[in-house]
Design a protein around this motif. Sequence first.
Motif, PDB file in Angstrom:
ATOM      1  N   ASP A  50       4.920 -29.266  26.028  1.00  0.00           N
ATOM      2  CA  ASP A  50       6.142 -29.958  26.456  1.00  0.00           C
ATOM      3  C   ASP A  50       6.873 -29.193  27.546  1.00  0.00           C
ATOM      4  O   ASP A  50       6.725 -27.987  27.686  1.00  0.00           O
ATOM      5  CB  ASP A  50       7.101 -30.120  25.266  1.00  0.00           C
ATOM      6  CG  ASP A  50       6.608 -31.147  24.284  1.00  0.00           C
ATOM      7  OD1 ASP A  50       5.915 -30.782  23.325  1.00  0.00           O
ATOM      8  OD2 ASP A  50       6.923 -32.330  24.510  1.00  0.00           O
ATOM      9  N   SER A  64       6.827 -34.497  22.322  1.00  0.00           N
ATOM     10  CA  SER A  64       5.460 -34.965  22.101  1.00  0.00           C
ATOM     11  C   SER A  64       4.954 -34.570  20.723  1.00  0.00           C
ATOM     12  O   SER A  64       4.015 -35.165  20.208  1.00  0.00           O
ATOM     13  CB  SER A  64       4.526 -34.390  23.178  1.00  0.00           C
ATOM     14  OG  SER A  64       4.337 -33.009  22.952  1.00  0.00           O
TER      15      SER A  64
ATOM     16  N   GLU C 226      -1.666 -38.766  24.376  1.00  0.00           N
ATOM     17  CA  GLU C 226      -0.413 -39.131  23.718  1.00  0.00           C
ATOM     18  C   GLU C 226       0.721 -38.249  24.208  1.00  0.00           C
ATOM     19  O   GLU C 226       1.852 -38.710  24.388  1.00  0.00           O
ATOM     20  CB  GLU C 226      -0.541 -38.977  22.196  1.00  0.00           C
ATOM     21  CG  GLU C 226      -1.171 -40.183  21.542  1.00  0.00           C
ATOM     22  CD  GLU C 226      -1.565 -39.922  20.092  1.00  0.00           C
ATOM     23  OE1 GLU C 226      -2.239 -40.785  19.520  1.00  0.00           O
ATOM     24  OE2 GLU C 226      -1.207 -38.858  19.555  1.00  0.00           O
ATOM     25  N   ILE C 227       0.406 -36.980  24.433  1.00  0.00           N
ATOM     26  CA  ILE C 227       1.429 -36.059  24.925  1.00  0.00           C
ATOM     27  C   ILE C 227       1.957 -36.535  26.275  1.00  0.00           C
ATOM     28  O   ILE C 227       3.170 -36.627  26.494  1.00  0.00           O
ATOM     29  CB  ILE C 227       0.853 -34.623  25.060  1.00  0.00           C
ATOM     30  CG1 ILE C 227       0.565 -34.043  23.681  1.00  0.00           C
ATOM     31  CG2 ILE C 227       1.816 -33.726  25.831  1.00  0.00           C
ATOM     32  CD1 ILE C 227      -0.165 -32.720  23.706  1.00  0.00           C
ATOM     33  N   THR C 230       3.975 -39.691  26.050  1.00  0.00           N
ATOM     34  CA  THR C 230       5.326 -39.489  25.511  1.00  0.00           C
ATOM     35  C   THR C 230       6.315 -39.317  26.655  1.00  0.00           C
ATOM     36  O   THR C 230       7.373 -39.935  26.673  1.00  0.00           O
ATOM     37  CB  THR C 230       5.377 -38.230  24.623  1.00  0.00           C
ATOM     38  OG1 THR C 230       4.424 -38.357  23.594  1.00  0.00           O
ATOM     39  CG2 THR C 230       6.763 -38.052  24.037  1.00  0.00           C
ATOM     40  N   TYR C 231       5.918 -38.471  27.602  1.00  0.00           N
ATOM     41  CA  TYR C 231       6.836 -38.238  28.712  1.00  0.00           C
ATOM     42  C   TYR C 231       6.982 -39.458  29.591  1.00  0.00           C
ATOM     43  O   TYR C 231       8.050 -39.727  30.125  1.00  0.00           O
ATOM     44  CB  TYR C 231       6.393 -37.000  29.512  1.00  0.00           C
ATOM     45  CG  TYR C 231       6.896 -35.755  28.845  1.00  0.00           C
ATOM     46  CD1 TYR C 231       6.133 -35.124  27.873  1.00  0.00           C
ATOM     47  CD2 TYR C 231       8.167 -35.284  29.112  1.00  0.00           C
ATOM     48  CE1 TYR C 231       6.625 -34.021  27.205  1.00  0.00           C
ATOM     49  CE2 TYR C 231       8.659 -34.181  28.454  1.00  0.00           C
ATOM     50  CZ  TYR C 231       7.884 -33.558  27.493  1.00  0.00           C
ATOM     51  OH  TYR C 231       8.373 -32.482  26.818  1.00  0.00           O
TER      52      TYR C 231
END
Lengths: 93, 226, 378
Positions: A50, A64, C226-227, C230-231
Amino acid sequence: MRASSRFLLFLAAAALGFAGAARHAAAERERRAAEVEARTALVRRLGLTDLALFTEARYTRHPSQADRFTPFQEHPSSLEHFPSGSIAAPPRD
Amino acid sequence: MIELRNVRKVFNEGRPDELTAVDGVSLAIAPRTVTVLRGPSGSGKTSLLSLIGAMARPTSGRIVVDGREITSLPERFLTDVRRRTFGFVFQQGNLVRGVTTLENVMLPAYPLGEPRPALLARARGLLEMLDLGHRLRSRAEWLSGGEAQRAAIARALVNAPKVIIADEPTAHLDTKLTREFMEIVARLKAEGKTIVIASHDPIVCDDPVVDRAVGMRDGRLDGDGA
Amino acid sequence: MRTWLERQRYVVDFTLSSLARRKGKNLALLAVYALVVFSLASVLFFAHALRHESRAVLRDAPELLVQRVVAGRHDLLPQAWVATVAGIRGVSGARGRLWGYYFDPPSRANYTVMVPERFWGAKGQLVIGAGVARARGAAPGDQFPLKAADGTYLTLVVREVIPAESELVSADLLLVGEEDFRTLFDVAPGTFTDVAVSVRNAKEVQTVAGKVTRLLPSARPITRSEIVRTYDSILDWRSGLVVVVLAGALLAFVIVAWDKASGLSAEEKREIGILKAIGWETSDVLLMKVWEGAVVSLAAFAVGVLGAYAHVFLGDVALLAPVLRGWSTLYPAFRLVPSVDPYQVATLFFLTVVPYTVATVVPCWRAATIDPDSVMRT
């Protein structure tokens, strides 16, 4: 000078401004490519997930990694109370 | 130059407030003449003027301008005829406030899109001819009564019309200014313009430059039966 | 063609004279409109550039992470889990990770404490992010006391500070060795925060994630895509509260413009009457109104958007900073690499110019159609 000429000049200046901004953006991207690469390398090396943007709370720091109900770990009916929530909404699937 | 044949103008036809402003008028106006429509307010002078100047359409009858019948012309052509043939001077000058005298005079030519240098030169020339050369950049509301009236005349002349139509032009002017106004009328006549004036001012009606004075009452011309 | 162009210029001349009559009021109107556009554009530019950055920088985040969920909360997991995951076909490596949060009362900041795969410091040393160095005024060689879980103080020495150019991802990091981490947080040996998994074939990640869930029912797998997603979703401009508020401000502006145009004053009606009387057609009058709306909205757009670009990419987003910073006391110092979505700018252009211009013209339709001899009749 005629009024409409002055307005046309203003529009021309604005158009130049937009062109300049586009050029600046492209030039900056190229100039700072190494910097972005350094950040990417650090992410790889440390296994980061992140950006370190919202350090107010645990679930805002690692969005995340947080689940949808993570905010509710704080409180059962926890409403969004962090100011950063006004820019970043909770993640959708 | 202009010929009206049995022209009638009725407002709000068929409704309770029906009004016959012009009731069967036949009139011929020769070129290069000054015609005055005399009569009290409510006699239909203004309506007749707007019909002559192609500003409104008659309810019945025919109007011929410069050999061309305009009664049934489509709107766009009518406007075009009006723009190129007629220049109007109104009762109150009616200049646009907040805008300079020069720009006020140029306004009627704006939609025609002619190159600006020519328009500027013509407008300046007209204003100078009417002794307003020093008031070019003044705002319209700062002009005196007489100056405003002269600016209105300059505005009426900017598209080089053949006919000038004036509706009670001297209503708000004193004797001296009225006489000055008639002098300008004489000059315009000498330049070959046709002038139609509606007025009940005796100084106007009795001026020697006037070729013909026509009385009007209740929508009819004098001598046509009341 | 020349005539058409000249006509437009004349109409713009008159429109500008007309607007100049109430210079103060119209300038104020323009300023407020530009401000609304500026605010909206700033948020849009910031969110987009950040999204772009996150996609670039997080593309090498761990391929798959496995968390343990107990009673709806993220909990530590045992060594056995690491072994289980490592045994799944397609997995080229599984590593138990240790990381957590440390709240520092003196600076009232939250730090992220982490044990990297290969910590290059000795026991008793730590590596800190540039934001931490700022918050604690710490430099290499300084002592860095941390309050451990058992109440005692664990003092580590700063070995180095992570360079400032990486602040966006590392500002609040404390990197320590495994032993120190376990001492600090009282985490028993053989337990880990989560498992970082490397998968040989990128297309296999979803399948592996599925297998993990089957083998370990209380596991929650998180993939790299997915990470990144997310952003994408949290920085999506449509979901930001600020954007909703600003879009509302824009709409309010258009409504005000409509209202203003509908209530044509006697003066304005008189002016239209005069124009009609001296030879302007209805279309000329409406053209004037169109330019009236266009001049103001074009100027507001130009000033607002260019200002926003300068604000976000040349300045330091000074005006949005309080909102971004929120309640966090530790904030990374960074300047975003410019990235603008032309589609966004085009949409903003249409939203700024078209509704306002329409709102200026339509209410005047009726007034513009008055008869040319109306001025004579009054």
